[in-house]
Write an enzyme that holds these catalytic residues in place. Structure first.
Site, short mmCIF file in Angstrom:
data_model
loop_
_atom_site.label_atom_id
_atom_site.label_comp_id
_atom_site.label_asym_id
_atom_site.label_seq_id
_atom_site.Cartn_x
_atom_site.Cartn_y
_atom_site.Cartn_z
N GLU A 248 0.81 -1.21 0.00
CA GLU A 248 0.00 0.00 0.00
C GLU A 248 0.85 1.27 0.00
OE1 GLU A 248 -2.73 -0.19 3.28
OE2 GLU A 248 -3.57 -2.10 2.67
N GLU B 182 -5.05 -8.72 1.22
CA GLU B 182 -5.65 -8.37 2.53
C GLU B 182 -7.14 -8.16 2.34
OE1 GLU B 182 -4.11 -4.99 4.69
OE2 GLU B 182 -2.04 -5.59 4.27
O1 IFM Z 1 -3.54 -3.12 9.41
C1 IFM Z 1 -3.59 -2.60 8.13
C2 IFM Z 1 -2.46 -3.11 7.29
O2 IFM Z 1 -1.23 -2.83 7.88
C3 IFM Z 1 -2.50 -2.49 5.92
N1 IFM Z 1 -3.78 -2.62 5.31
C4 IFM Z 1 -4.94 -2.27 6.09
C5 IFM Z 1 -4.89 -2.95 7.45
C6 IFM Z 1 -6.13 -2.57 8.28
O3 IFM Z 1 -6.16 -1.20 8.50
#
Ligand code: IFM
Length: 440
Positions: free
Chosen positions: A166, A346
């Site tokens: 990200e 994710e």
């Molecule tokens: O915890 C974070 C992660 O580090 C990156 N993506 C989003 C998750 C939830 O906020």
């Protein structure tokens, strides 16, 4: 209820990140990261929490691998702490740091769990930040050097390599909202230069990894939220489209088309970053996979961002639960770009969990969230999107950045006082999904 069956080789996994779980922030030669510094600064993190201990995974990783095995994970996505490997960001290598990841990867392999490595998930070496951080182009090759060090050490046991997690969050939350390290607020000029420079660093690291071993698969993980119009009115449709083009394409367009979206360039005006000749070719090198992190959607109308949406459910993060938007997002990405295979790197939800008198965590809402999202991704696959695997965020409750330990995303509960781990109902349910390759 209908049974939804996944392809036999679908890679079911769970994800974490170094700073969020490892702890051991100053042990065995590790250098300081900007997140160590930020979380030690009073007032930055809810309840004054920090990642000094987090889940203590640095010491408890064998137990964590056992839990992964108990759940039946086929893959595990983790990140490496750059200052654990290079305490000053470049130069002298901390062999104890490399040894830790070596043991972790060997443990995963022994448990038949495929490791997916992320080189950088935000815990940037503080020494490099003091030398200009991601703004300073002279620092970018250090990321490639770091990539090469890890590839040489772990490339024989890890097939999938991700440069950044990200990158947009690094730029936006680090330089505009200021809610993340380094905590700078409202500096669009810097945020956009960081955005661009991160992609240059990505390109350099892709080259470095491939120079070490061309057979490895290299990708990047982007956070993408679907954007839905508030209504079918032309003004709402146009506003939603503008929002998508000027924000959500920030990394997709450079990486998969070799240029910025014209509407993004227009929206940025004087804040458009400095681009050197050769940058776009470096950035748009072919990738072997794309990681998508997605949790929710934005609803945009002519009046701007609409929230809350009446009747919708929201997680503790304030994110709307809207699984069908995930399918629409994946279809749009597939339609707009010529993409390599996708992994959902994710997806998950933060809800309050209570330990029941029976010692269990009956986290129905998280389980239901996952069921809905798994289903929509399968539908997107049937629509023609090439999704190869799914990593639930997160393996265990962990340090959720500015929110400290208050947001529970895990399918395993972490008791932050005792560090005891307990598999939640969602984790047990996930275990059955993996064992049967079926969602019911
Ligand atoms: O915890 C974070 C992660 O580090 C990156 N993506 C989003 C998750 C939830 O906020």
């Amino acid at each position: 209820m209908n049974k939804i069956i996944y392809p036999p080789d679908f890679l079911w996994g769970a994800a974490t990140a170094a700073y969020q779980i490892e702890g051991a922030w100053n042990e065995e030669g590790k250098g300081e990261s900007i997140w160590d510094h930020f979380s030690h600064t009073p007032g930055k993190i809810t309840n004054g929490d920090n990642g000094d201990v987090a889940c203590d995974h640095y010491h408890r990783y064998p137990e964590d691998i056992s839990l992964m095995r108990q759940i039946g994970l086929k893959a595990y996505r983790f990140s490496v702490s750059w200052p654990r490997i290079l305490p000053a960001g470049s130069g002298i290598v901390n062999s104890a740091g490399l040894d830790f990841y070596d043991r972790l990867v060997d443990g995963l392999r022994a448990a038949n769990i495929e490791p997916f490595i992320t080189l950088h998930h935000w815990d940037y070496p503080k020494v490099l930040y003091e030398r200009g951080g991601w703004i300073n182009r002279d620092n970018l090759p250090y990321f490639a050097d770091y990539a090469a060090i890890l590839t040489k050490r772990l490339g024989d046991r890890i097939q999938h390599w991700t440069t950044f997690n990200e990158p947009g969050v690094i730029a936006i939350d680090g330089y505009i909202s200021g809610e993340h390290a380094p905590g700078i607020k409202n500096d669009w000029k810097k945020a956009m230069q960081v955005t661009h420079n991160l992609m240059v660093a990505h390109g350099l690291a892709v080259q470095a990894i491939r120079a070490c071993d061309p057979s490895l698969e290299v990708g990047i993980v982007l956070s993408q939220w679907g954007v839905d119009p508030a209504s079918d009115e032309p003004a709402d449709l146009a506003a939603a489209e503008l929002s998508w083009n000027s924000r959500e394409t920030a990394f997709l367009h450079p990486i998969f088309r070799g240029h910025y979206h014209p509407q993004m360039a227009e929206a940025l005006g004087n804040n458009f970053p400095e681009v050197h000749s050769g940058d776009m070719a470096l950035i748009s090198q072919k990738l072997d996979f794309l990681g998508i992190n997605s949790y929710s959607r934005s609803v945009i109308g002519a009046q701007g961002h609409i929230s809350p949406i009446p009747g919708s459910e929201y997680t503790d993060m304030g994110w709307e639960v809207c699984a069908p938007a995930f399918r629409r997002l994946l279809n749009r990405l597939n339609h707009d770009y010529h993409l390599p295979p996708i992994y959902i790197t994710e997806n998950g939800s933060a809800f309050p969990d209570n330990l029941s008198p029976d010692g269990k965590i009956h986290d129905e809402r998280r389980l239901d969230y996952l069921r809905q999202h798994f289903t929509q991704v399968r539908l997107a696959m049937q629509d023609g999107v090439d999704v190869r695997g799914y990593f639930v965020w997160s393996l265990m409750d962990n340090f959720e950045w500015g929110h400290g330990n208050t947001m529970r995303f895990g399918i395993i509960r972490t008791d932050f006082d005792t560090l005891k781990r307990t598999i939640k109902d969602s984790g047990e349910w996930y275990s059955r999904v993996i064992a049967t390759n079926t969602v019911e």
